[in-house]
Design an enzyme around this catalytic site. Structure first.
Site, short mmCIF file in Angstrom:
data_model
loop_
_atom_site.label_atom_id
_atom_site.label_comp_id
_atom_site.label_asym_id
_atom_site.label_seq_id
_atom_site.Cartn_x
_atom_site.Cartn_y
_atom_site.Cartn_z
N THR A 144 -3.33 8.34 7.63
CA THR A 144 -4.18 8.22 7.39
C THR A 144 -4.56 6.05 8.14
OG1 THR A 144 -5.15 8.27 5.32
CG2 THR A 144 -6.68 7.42 6.28
N SER A 199 0.06 14.32 6.33
CA SER A 199 1.34 14.25 6.03
C SER A 199 1.14 14.99 5.77
CB SER A 199 1.71 13.15 5.62
OG SER A 199 1.29 13.04 4.50
N THR A 237 -0.22 9.14 2.91
CA THR A 237 -0.18 9.30 1.56
C THR A 237 1.28 10.24 1.14
OG1 THR A 237 -1.58 8.94 1.33
CG2 THR A 237 -1.03 7.37 1.90
N ASP A 238 0.56 11.49 1.07
CA ASP A 238 0.36 12.58 0.89
C ASP A 238 1.61 13.52 0.57
OD1 ASP A 238 -2.20 12.72 0.68
OD2 ASP A 238 -2.91 14.17 1.80
N1 ASP Z 1 -4.18 13.10 3.79
C1 ASP Z 1 -4.02 11.74 4.55
C2 ASP Z 1 -2.54 12.25 4.96
O1 ASP Z 1 -1.24 12.14 4.05
C3 ASP Z 1 -3.73 10.44 3.44
C4 ASP Z 1 -3.00 9.67 3.96
O2 ASP Z 1 -2.36 9.46 4.59
O3 ASP Z 1 -3.24 8.63 3.10
O4 ASP Z 1 -1.34 12.10 6.21
#
Ligand code: ASP
Length: 328
Positions: free
Chosen positions: A17, A58, A91-92
């Site tokens: 993100t 991710s 974050t995932d």
């Molecule tokens: N879905 C996103 C990812 O993990 C969430 C993020 O980056 O916060 O790529």
């Protein structure tokens, strides 16, 4: 006045993100996406370099890609090309990649993972502040911290941190342990140091792909363990109930797996606390131990699975793996 000693800090971007833009179908990564490090450029003492390693959401990051990141970090640790590295990541699966790097690195290079819960197009975006905080942590010289994760001004150990909330900027936490420290306006403060971290014997990181994870729920789990055994999985992590217990039928599936040569490692679906062979009833922790399952203390299932993939990939025997897990 003494000149400020510059630290060469590499920001290694991998997507997420933090570098996504809104499109008509939703937030996504474009091929020309770039991580914005301008929030950290003004920091005294940091000489920032940026390298785009790849740009993936991710959930697309597989254990093999995690190995690529860990291997690159190890290369930098050996060559001492930079004083510290900040890895930007979605974050995932961030906690998994950070853990993979942590078990592979020797520990002399400050490596800090960071991310954003909100994209740059949202009100209250957290990415720029997280990058700035992560660079500040990468510039501090605290030994034996291992890989850290910095979001929302908190510093977490890679082995303990997890994404606890789907949306909040305060999502990252280390249940049962708390953060190692904080990033405040005037300084980086450490409140505790990890006296322990999981480490693999040094060498090339090779993963065994066929290692599964089964989360046990009431009335289900054994069929999945049988399926993995029958399809030649080499390792299975079982997220059991409470202290590490299962239904007697699931215990029989675990025994079938062990008897077929599968390395079965028990952890708990509770997000705090250790598994221990306390209960002697059929399916209790003591019964599973007698049936040949290993136990993984208080490690999260997703992380211990990566560890098991690396151990089996390195050709370690069940006894050697048991020894590595015995400190948990
Ligand atoms: N879905 C996103 C990812 O993990 C969430 C993020 O980056 O916060 O790529």
């Amino acid at each position: 006045m003494n000149p400020v000693k510059l630290k060469k800090i590499l920001v290694l971007s991998t997507g997420g993100t933090i570098e996504m833009t809104p499109m008509s179908h939703g937030l996504t990564i474009s091929t020309n996406s770039k991580v914005d490090v301008s929030s950290a450029n003004t920091l005294d003492g940091a000489d920032i370099y940026v390298k785009k390693f790849f740009n993936l959401p991710s959930p697309h990051i597989t254990p093999e890609i995690m190995v690529d990141i860990a291997t690159e970090l190890r290369r930098i640790e050996v060559t001492k090309e930079y004083h510290g590295v900040v890895v930007t990541h979605g974050t995932d699966t961030l906690e998994e990649t950070a853990f993979m790097a942590d078990i592979h690195l020797e520990g002399s290079l400050p490596v800090v993972f960071t991310a954003a819960m909100r994209s740059n197009s949202e009100l209250g975006v957290d990415g720029p502040r997280n990058i700035r905080s992560a660079v500040r942590v990468a510039c501090t010289e605290i030994n034996n911290l291992g890989v850290t994760v910095v979001l929302n001004d908190e510093i977490h150990a890679a082995g303990r941190v997890t994404k606890t909330c789907t949306s909040k900027v305060s999502s990252f936490d280390s249940p049962g342990y708390g953060p190692l420290g904080f990033v405040d306006d005037d300084r980086v403060l450490y409140h505790r140091l990890p006296i322990w971290r999981m480490n693999l014997p040094q060498g090339q990181l090779v993963l065994e792909k066929k290692v599964g994870l089964v989360r046990i729920v009431a009335g289900f789990g054994g069929d999945l363990i049988d399926f993995l055994t029958e399809t030649n999985y080499k390792g299975i992590v079982v997220e059991a109930f409470g202290r590490g217990n299962v239904h007697p039928d699931t215990a029989l599936s675990i025994k079938r797996a062990v008897d077929s040569g599968v390395i079965v490692v028990i952890t708990s679906r509770c997000y705090k606390g250790r598994v221990l062979a306390v209960y002697g009833y059929p399916g209790g922790g003591s019964d599973l131990k007698n049936k040949g399952a290993l136990s993984a203390g208080d490690m999260a299932g997703n992380k211990i699975r990566l560890f098991l993939m690396a151990c089996i990939g390195a050709g370690l025997s069940k006894e050697q793996i048991e020894k590595l897990l015995s400190s948990l």
